[in-house]
Design an enzyme around this catalytic site. Structure first.
Site, PDB file in Angstrom:
ATOM      1  N   HIS A  38      -6.590  -7.488   0.240  1.00  0.00           N
ATOM      2  CA  HIS A  38      -6.727  -6.033  -0.076  1.00  0.00           C
ATOM      3  C   HIS A  38      -5.648  -5.721  -1.704  1.00  0.00           C
ATOM      4  O   HIS A  38      -4.639  -6.298  -1.761  1.00  0.00           O
ATOM      5  CB  HIS A  38      -5.914  -4.934   0.788  1.00  0.00           C
ATOM      6  CG  HIS A  38      -6.428  -5.479   2.140  1.00  0.00           C
ATOM      7  ND1 HIS A  38      -5.806  -6.150   3.002  1.00  0.00           N
ATOM      8  CD2 HIS A  38      -7.695  -5.187   2.659  1.00  0.00           C
ATOM      9  CE1 HIS A  38      -6.307  -6.438   4.105  1.00  0.00           C
ATOM     10  NE2 HIS A  38      -7.778  -5.702   3.902  1.00  0.00           N
ATOM     11  N   HIS A  64       0.751  -1.251   0.112  1.00  0.00           N
ATOM     12  CA  HIS A  64      -0.030  -0.061   0.005  1.00  0.00           C
ATOM     13  C   HIS A  64       0.992   1.238   0.149  1.00  0.00           C
ATOM     14  O   HIS A  64       0.478   2.228  -0.285  1.00  0.00           O
ATOM     15  CB  HIS A  64      -0.867   0.006   1.261  1.00  0.00           C
ATOM     16  CG  HIS A  64      -1.950  -1.097   1.191  1.00  0.00           C
ATOM     17  ND1 HIS A  64      -2.882  -1.406   0.319  1.00  0.00           N
ATOM     18  CD2 HIS A  64      -2.444  -1.865   2.208  1.00  0.00           C
ATOM     19  CE1 HIS A  64      -3.576  -2.439   0.483  1.00  0.00           C
ATOM     20  NE2 HIS A  64      -3.324  -2.718   1.701  1.00  0.00           N
TER      21      HIS A  64
END
Length: 314
Positions: free
Chosen positions: A157, A118
């Site tokens: 994710h 991320h």
């Protein structure tokens, strides 16, 4: 023996907002030590600054190294960037890069940290400070160790940071299979994104993986896969929305390793996500993934000898 990369700095202090993540690295190390007869340990060094800055904004890198990350960025990361966290953030990309180098020599290697998918150019996010996958991929390609790197991200994710940081870079492609409605709310664009509905279980997950990943392997023909082997697709994961079982995760690792090894593709894994109160359960799932991947590669030594390195001249 399975090549495993670990550094004492992986077990840093200070990530109080995500306490399981820290102790998980120590538990992974300790569980792997119980398999020492099958493990060849390797210790990385910190990634050189210029390779970190090849992916991240130099001003943000300076903030991390000095442990002076602004509070608004720390909020996005989820914890304070202390000196020990800053040291860890610099070593982890070196570990993923070393795992990639070892995999190109041996077939498979595992980093006991990493998968910080991320982190973006000028900030961290989602418990990720620096993006080890992007940094390692860029260095491996630009130094000529691999002509084509495919980042396969099986975390629950989406690998938004990795997709954004590697977009348009020659020799790097990204694949992300993830829960459609999970973090991040605003997705980046991977080379191939596979979004799954909430509650997807073992059979549907593996069917989708087969239908989407195999054509990409055959079309792209990478020399190396950097594999984000997140365990958070498990049904009981605190931050997941999928419904895989332990057996489903083992089947996933077996599938990915077999299909990479059969094609002569080296594979380096990172631990990725996994969240819950029982740290030993989390660590055991990560260790099970590493051992499963390593066992598959031991089953294909002759094919790997034929295949490894061919991509450099194909």
């Amino acid at each position: 023996m399975i090549a495993v990369v670990h550094h004492p700095a992986y077990v840093a202090a200070g990530q109080s907002a995500n306490p399981s993540q820290l102790s998980k690295n120590a538990a992974i190390r300790d569980l792997l030590r119980s398999h020492d007869a099958a493990i060849a340990w390797h210790e990385p060094v910190a990634m050189p600054l210029h390779w970190i800055e090849a992916v991240h904004d130099p001003d943000y890198v300076a903030e991390v190294i000095a442990a002076r990350v602004p509070r608004e960025k720390e909020r996005r990361i989820g914890f304070a960037v202390t000196p020990s966290v800053a040291a860890r953030a610099q070593v982890v990309p070196g570990g993923t890069w070393l795992a990639g180098k070892l995999a190109l020599e041996r077939g498979f290697a595992a980093n006991t940290a990493g998968g910080s998918h991320h982190a973006l150019a000028n900030t961290g996010a989602g418990y990720c400070v620096l993006n080890d996958l992007a940094i390692a991929a860029v260095r491996l390609v630009e130094e000529g160790d691999a002509a084509r790197v495919l980042i396969v991200d099986c975390d629950v994710h989406q690998g938004d940071g990795t997709a954004a940081l590697t977009a348009g870079r020659p020799g790097i492609a990204t694949y992300s299979i993830h829960a459609e409605k999970n973090f991040p709310a605003r997705k980046a664009r991977s080379t191939l994104d596979v979004a799954l509905p909430d509650g997807t279980g073992d059979a549907a997950y593996l069917e989708t993986l087969t239908a989407t990943l195999l054509p990409m392997l055959d079309a792209y023909r990478p020399d190396l896969i950097l594999y984000q082997a997140g365990i958070d697709p498990l049904a009981e994961d605190r931050l997941g929305r999928l419904a895989l079982t332990d057996a489903g995760l083992v089947a996933r690792e077996t599938f990915i390793a077999q299909n990479a090894a059969k094609r002569g593709i080296a594979l380096a894994s990172t631990v990725g996500g996994g969240y819950g109160a029982d740290v030993m359960t989390l660590a055991a799932a990560h260790v099970r993934a590493i051992l499963t991947l390593g066992q598959v590669y031991r089953d294909f030594p002759s094919r790997l000898r034929e295949g490894l390195g061919e991509g450099m001249s194909r």
